[in-house]
Design a protein around this motif. Structure first.
Motif, short mmCIF file in Angstrom:
data_model
loop_
_atom_site.label_atom_id
_atom_site.label_comp_id
_atom_site.label_asym_id
_atom_site.label_seq_id
_atom_site.Cartn_x
_atom_site.Cartn_y
_atom_site.Cartn_z
N TRP A 68 -18.61 0.58 3.34
CA TRP A 68 -18.60 -0.49 4.36
C TRP A 68 -18.22 0.03 5.74
O TRP A 68 -18.45 -0.65 6.74
CB TRP A 68 -17.62 -1.61 3.96
N GLN A 78 0.81 -1.22 0.00
CA GLN A 78 0.00 0.00 0.00
C GLN A 78 0.84 1.27 0.00
O GLN A 78 0.34 2.34 -0.34
CB GLN A 78 -0.94 0.00 1.20
N GLU A 114 -5.16 -9.62 9.06
CA GLU A 114 -6.54 -9.82 8.62
C GLU A 114 -6.74 -11.05 7.74
O GLU A 114 -7.03 -10.95 6.54
CB GLU A 114 -7.07 -8.57 7.90
N GLU A 148 -5.51 1.95 -1.43
CA GLU A 148 -6.55 1.25 -0.69
C GLU A 148 -7.08 0.07 -1.52
O GLU A 148 -8.25 -0.03 -1.85
CB GLU A 148 -7.65 2.25 -0.29
N GLU A 201 -5.04 -1.65 14.10
CA GLU A 201 -5.56 -0.72 13.09
C GLU A 201 -6.89 -0.16 13.56
O GLU A 201 -7.73 -0.90 14.08
CB GLU A 201 -5.83 -1.42 11.73
N TYR A 216 -12.65 -1.46 12.82
CA TYR A 216 -13.21 -0.32 12.10
C TYR A 216 -14.71 -0.16 12.35
O TYR A 216 -15.22 0.94 12.40
CB TYR A 216 -12.99 -0.50 10.59
N TRP A 224 -4.69 3.67 11.57
CA TRP A 224 -4.61 3.38 10.14
C TRP A 224 -5.17 4.58 9.42
O TRP A 224 -6.35 4.83 9.51
CB TRP A 224 -5.41 2.12 9.75
N HIS A 254 1.04 -9.08 4.87
CA HIS A 254 -0.09 -8.17 4.68
C HIS A 254 -0.48 -8.23 3.20
O HIS A 254 -0.40 -7.25 2.47
CB HIS A 254 0.27 -6.75 5.14
C1 PNW Z 1 -7.89 -3.33 6.35
N1 PNW Z 1 -13.98 -4.50 4.47
O1 PNW Z 1 -8.58 -3.83 5.27
C2 PNW Z 1 -6.46 -3.60 5.99
O2 PNW Z 1 -5.70 -4.24 6.97
C3 PNW Z 1 -5.76 -2.43 5.43
O3 PNW Z 1 -4.77 -2.87 4.54
C4 PNW Z 1 -6.76 -1.48 4.78
O4 PNW Z 1 -6.19 -0.44 4.08
C5 PNW Z 1 -7.65 -0.97 5.91
O5 PNW Z 1 -8.25 -2.03 6.61
C6 PNW Z 1 -8.73 -0.01 5.45
O6 PNW Z 1 -9.63 -0.66 4.60
C7 PNW Z 1 -9.93 -3.95 5.15
O7 PNW Z 1 -14.42 -4.39 3.28
C8 PNW Z 1 -10.44 -3.90 3.86
O8 PNW Z 1 -14.75 -4.74 5.43
C9 PNW Z 1 -11.77 -4.09 3.64
C10 PNW Z 1 -12.61 -4.31 4.72
C11 PNW Z 1 -12.12 -4.34 6.00
C12 PNW Z 1 -10.77 -4.16 6.21
#
Ligand code: PNW
Length: 483
Positions: free
Chosen positions: A361, A55, A201, A443, A389, A331, A436, A156
């Motif tokens: 999302w 990234q 993840e 992204e 994160e 998140y 994060w 990652h």
């Molecule tokens: C995480 N969703 O990814 C990752 O660890 C990062 O690399 C990323 O940039 C960050 O969160 C922000 O998105 C996700 O669709 C990507 O639910 C997608 C999802 C969740 C986490």
């Protein structure tokens, strides 16, 4: 909601008897010390930021790097927004010294980065690439010279393409290759890096990459193969834990960065809290639960029926390899309520009017940062937790005065940190927080439009400009309390 309940849910706890004295002070100007001392974090709480190799690094053809599944995927027409790729990204590969200097100015104490597997083993296995080793050695040395503790993620998502050609995360051979790569990398970094995470993840790279096909490698393998793949992923994680410990040059701590489904009670009354406790185990059955408990839940296996994975006790023992810490990427909240069914809970989907950040999302559920760590600690006795994160996307624009006023990101961070404080204040052992992200970056399939940085990046010039949220975070770090 009465004021006391409101203060409890927002994390502003008051001592007994202080409520009546506070009420008139709402009419006056509230003294600063009252408003702020309520969210003081413990001394030694670590504040940092997180990034990932593909990234931010760019320089995909430099330093002997091999091809990863993200190079292939992002260069396949129609797979990413605007056809964006990570070819250049933040050019962090060349600009890390300036970026680290900026982190130091901001007061960051830790930095979570990931190692690109194809920089170390361009062919996935075999002969290591010295230029890749040199790059991460220099990165770590520069961080340490700036007084910033490096936290290293080994995977990652940038899997060497040659390993995908052998079946990717469906393959046993790839699980063992991951252990070899983990051991080798921990071997050369562990004289200076004290905290390692195996994977970032699992749920995202497995489900989005192999079930939904929206991320690399862009497959849709179906339920049965998916269940077996998930098993292979946690098995690879377990092998990696062992390999890191076996090759470490000194004492290191080993964990992972898991995007736990943060089961969150839809309202905070005992029956729904109990539902969240059950939901937390079941919603994470194939990742955190089996890693912590060394067994799949009955409900998980029953739900999969004939599609359940094949596994042995020996594999479960490896999957359960003890961890020193658990990193939680958080998140969103996954709301649940009590239900009179087998599982004891059901998910409560958000209505379409539910607020979200720039990424659709990314719904706003600050209490997830309370319930995620709290229930993990309660259920599994985890002694050291990091938020590896948390952050959000925003439609950032440069204002006429040159600043970026990302008030929505400040709102998001303030609310989540207030809830994190609530957990810490109750004794949940959260040791640190990684925002994060430091920089706007690539992204994934959403390309460069969805900006997650607290520092704005002009991708045409690579100029960095700290946003309002960077100033917010700086003041949080400086005072160790939510501002
Ligand atoms: C995480 N969703 O990814 C990752 O660890 C990062 O690399 C990323 O940039 C960050 O969160 C922000 O998105 C996700 O669709 C990507 O639910 C997608 C999802 C969740 C986490």
């Amino acid at each position: 909601m009465d004021r006391r309940k409101f203060l409890q849910t927002t994390g502003l706890t008051l001592g007994a008897g202080s409520l009546s004295s506070l009420v008139p002070s709402v009419l006056r100007a509230e003294p600063e010390s009252v408003a702020h001392s309520a969210t003081k974090f413990p001394t030694g709480f670590l504040w940092g930021s997180a990034t990932a190799s593909y990234q931010v690094e760019g320089a995909v053809h430099e330093g002997g790097r091999g091809v990863s599944i993200w190079d292939t995927f992002s260069h396949t027409p129609g797979k990413t927004a605007n056809g964006d790729t990570g070819d250049v990204a933040d050019d962090f590969y060349h600009r890390y010294p300036q970026d680290i200097a900026m982190m130091k100015r901001m007061g960051l104490q830790t930095f979570r980065f990931s190692v690109a597997w194809p920089r170390i083993f361009p062919n996935g296995t075999g002969k290591p690439n010295q230029q890749g080793v040199d790059f991460y050695n220099k990165l770590v040395d520069t961080l340490l010279a700036a007084g910033i503790q490096p936290y290293c993620t080994l995977f990652h998502w940038d899997l060497p393409q040659v390993l995908q050609d052998k079946g990717g995360w469906e393959s046993r051979e790839v699980a063992h290759a991951f252990a070899d790569y983990s051991g080798y990398t921990a071997g050369f970094l562990s004289d200076r890096v004290k905290n390692f995470m195996t994977m970032n993840e699992m749920r995202s790279f497995a489900m989005i990459g192999y079930r939904d096909g929206r991320h690399a490698p862009g497959l849709q393998i179906g339920r049965k193969r998916m269940a077996q793949l998930n098993h292979n992923v946690v098995y690879a994680h377990g092998l990696s834990v062992g390999a890191i410990r076996a090759h470490a040059k000194g004492p290191v701590k080993v964990g992972l960065a898991d995007n736990l489904e943060a089961a969150t009670p839809c309202i905070e009354i005992p029956e729904h809290i109990e539902a969240a406790r059950k939901g937390m185990r079941e919603l994470n059955a194939m990742y955190q639960t089996v890693i912590q408990e060394g067994r799949y839940t009955d409900h998980y296996l029953k739900t999969l029926g004939p599609d359940a994975p094949h596994f042995t006790q020996e594999e479960l023992d490896i999957i359960k390899s003890p961890l020193d810490f658990v990193g939680i990427n958080c998140y969103t909240a996954h709301y649940v309520r009590a239900a009179d069914n087998d599982a004891g809970f059901v998910s409560v989907p958000n209505p379409s009017s539910y607020p979200h950040m720039y990424s659709p999302w990314l719904t706003v559920g600050p209490e997830a940062l309370y319930w995620g760590p709290k229930l993990s600690h309660e259920l599994w006795g985890i002694k050291e937790i990091y938020i590896t994160e948390n952050g959000c996307s925003s439609a950032d624009k440069i204002a006429e005065d040159g600043h970026i006023y990302d008030t929505d990101r400040v709102m998001y961070l303030r609310n989540y940190l207030t809830q994190l404080h609530r957990a810490v204040a109750e004794g949940v052992p959260v040791k640190g927080y990684f925002c994060w992200s430091l920089l706007d970056n690539y992204e994934w399939a959403d390309g460069y439009d969805k900006r997650f940085g607290i520092v704005y990046v002009d991708f045409a010039t690579q100029k960095r400009t700290p946003k309002l949220s960077a100033h917010f975070y700086e003041s949080v770090i400086a005072s160790n309390e939510v501002k």
